[in-house]
Motif scaffolding. Structure first.
Motif, short mmCIF file in Angstrom:
data_model
loop_
_atom_site.label_atom_id
_atom_site.label_comp_id
_atom_site.label_asym_id
_atom_site.label_seq_id
_atom_site.Cartn_x
_atom_site.Cartn_y
_atom_site.Cartn_z
N ALA A 40 0.85 -1.20 0.00
CA ALA A 40 0.00 0.00 0.00
C ALA A 40 0.88 1.25 0.00
O ALA A 40 0.60 2.22 -0.71
CB ALA A 40 -0.91 -0.02 1.23
N LEU A 94 -7.09 -2.87 -3.89
CA LEU A 94 -6.28 -1.97 -3.06
C LEU A 94 -6.01 -0.67 -3.81
O LEU A 94 -6.12 0.43 -3.24
CB LEU A 94 -4.95 -2.67 -2.70
N GLU A 115 -4.79 -6.70 -5.54
CA GLU A 115 -4.05 -5.45 -5.82
C GLU A 115 -4.97 -4.44 -6.50
O GLU A 115 -4.91 -3.23 -6.22
CB GLU A 115 -2.84 -5.77 -6.72
#
Ligand code: LLP
Length: 431
Positions: A117, A141, A138
């Motif tokens: 992150a 995120l 991903e």
């Protein structure tokens, strides 16, 4: 012609494959001034490779993004920037290095299966051109982090085309059993549900099937799969703005090996992506720098064992890991040539306390003695960038040669540098 041992002026000059700049540098004098082990890179050789590839791409909206992992020297990255190349990065550290070298964020693409992150935020804040996304997790995120910043991230899905690149297993990345990318089926589902991620503009495709690829057939197959998927997406109404075909172009490390012709490689890209009017990104690393670098080392001693004759260098696996890690072949040349000496077979080794610290086995070389200088050829890619201080051996110095002159682009690490950041246990805390 592949004549790594050719020396027009034995004892003074060393002439290596594609490394014209070395013709005007006295490697013995260089080694005496700067010490060994010493990485030596040729700026003209790097320029030649980048410009040659850019010329092959003429007529396409193409961007060469150098894979920083191959050689992350600031000086090399600056050279890439001057040539109009961008960067393919895989970490916050590579982002930082690339920006510091002046590569504009619009020319940076971010690959890698394990972006944190924190790294994603750094790249969003920097404004990199594109994230090459490798998993659903991903993607989600990226959506959350971009939403929190009120921005929209440009993303490509990294396809795993399930193609065997016919290279070393440890650097093969495009088979379905590898950790990289997602299947075309999964990618299809991402596009179908791209509205779920309004802060990610999913308008790109990416792939990278492996490294040191010497046969174009796997490239052709993978490119065709990629091209077919792009056509399918386009006809389903998904606008694709960028297709990143990855890196992987191999080089000739060894006599008898045949490196693919970059023009033929580009012809495959043209064919597979015919009609595509967006941007094509390439991520070569090795091809641009491998043959532009050598590692100079001094012979510390020769040693006759019970069974084998050893040539002990002052460079070791910590300086150049490829032979230990992949059994990779690097030509090793006595600077100064044969000098009328008979040929002997040596196991060329370093001082590190591991049997794996071996650069070559039974390598025929002119008889060497302590103090001789040797060049390990083809060391410009995945050499210094994979170095460590194992056995508490400070990182080697690096120099860049250009027009008969050289500049130290990384000073030799001192013992103090080596322990920077370490401290005695004294400040005890509770966690
Ligand atoms: N793009 C991605 C996403 C990559 O993972 C790599 C390399 C490249 C581009 C550049 O590949 P190249 O054009 O250099 O083949 N340490 C190994 C090579 C590892 C390559 C890893 N990925 C070696 O010394 O052979």
């Amino acid at each position: 012609m592949h004549t790594p041992s050719a020396a027009r002026d034995p004892g003074r000059h060393f002439f290596a494959v594609n490394m014209h700049a070395f013709e005007v540098v006295d490697l013995e004098a260089l080694a005496q001034r700067e010490g060994t082990p010493l990485y030596v890179y040729s700026a003209p050789a790097i320029r030649g490779r980048v410009q040659g590839l850019q010329a092959a791409l003429q007529g396409l909206d193409a961007l060469v993004c150098f894979a920083v992992k191959a050689n992350s020297s600031q000086a090399v990255l600056q050279l890439m920037d001057e040539l109009g190349a961008g960067a393919d990065i895989v970490s916050g550290g590579e982002l930082w290095r690339s920006l510091r070298a002046g590569i504009p964020p619009e020319r940076i693409v971010f690959s890698g299966v394990g972006k944190s992150a924190e790294e994603i935020v750094q790249a969003l804040d920097a404004g990199v051109a594109r994230f090459n996304v490798e998993s659903r997790d991903e993607l989600e995120l990226l959506q959350r982090l971009a939403a929190a910043r009120g921005t929209v991230a440009h993303a490509a899905v990294r396809i795993n085309p399930d193609v065997d690149a016919l290279t070393h297993a440890k650097i093969s990345t495009g088979k379905s059993e590898n950790k990289f990318g997602v299947s075309i089926d999964e990618a299809r589902a991402w596009f179908a549900r791209s509205d779920d991620c309004p802060h990610v503009r999913l308008d790109g495709l990416h792939m990278h099937i492996g490294s040191q690829i010497l046969q174009l057939e796997p490239m052709r197959l993978a490119l065709q799969r990629l091209g077919a998927f792009w056509r399918e997406l386009a006809s389903a109404g998904h606008a694709i703005a960028s297709i990143d075909v990855g890196g992987g172009l191999g080089v000739r490390y060894r006599e008898g090996e045949q490196a693919p012709d970059p023009v033929e490689y580009v012809a495959l890209i043209r064919e597979a992506l015919a009609g595509f009017d967006g941007r094509i990104v390439l991520e070569p690393g090795r091809y641009l720098v491998a043959e532009a670098g050598i590692l100079l080392a001094r012979v510390l001693r020769t040693k006759q064992g019970e069974q084998r004759r050893f040539l002990v260098l002052d460079a070791a696996m910590n300086d150049l890991l490829r032979p230990s890690l992949y059994d990779a072949w690097h030509d090793i040349v006595r600077v100064g040539g044969n000098d009328g000496r008979e040929t002997q077979a040596y196991d060329v080794v370093g001082p590190v306390c591991e049997t794996g610290d071996t650069f070559a086995l039974s390598r025929p070389m002119p008889r060497c003695e302590a103090g001789d200088l040797v060049a390990i050829v083809g060391a410009g890619a995945y050499g210094a960038s994979m170095a460590s201080t194992y056995n508490s051996r400070p990182l080697a110095a690096e120099v860049l040669v250009d027009g008969g002159r050289y500049a130290v682009v990384r000073r030799r690490q001192s013992f103090e540098d080596m322990v920077a950041g370490e401290q005695p246990a004294g400040d005890w805390r509770k966690a």
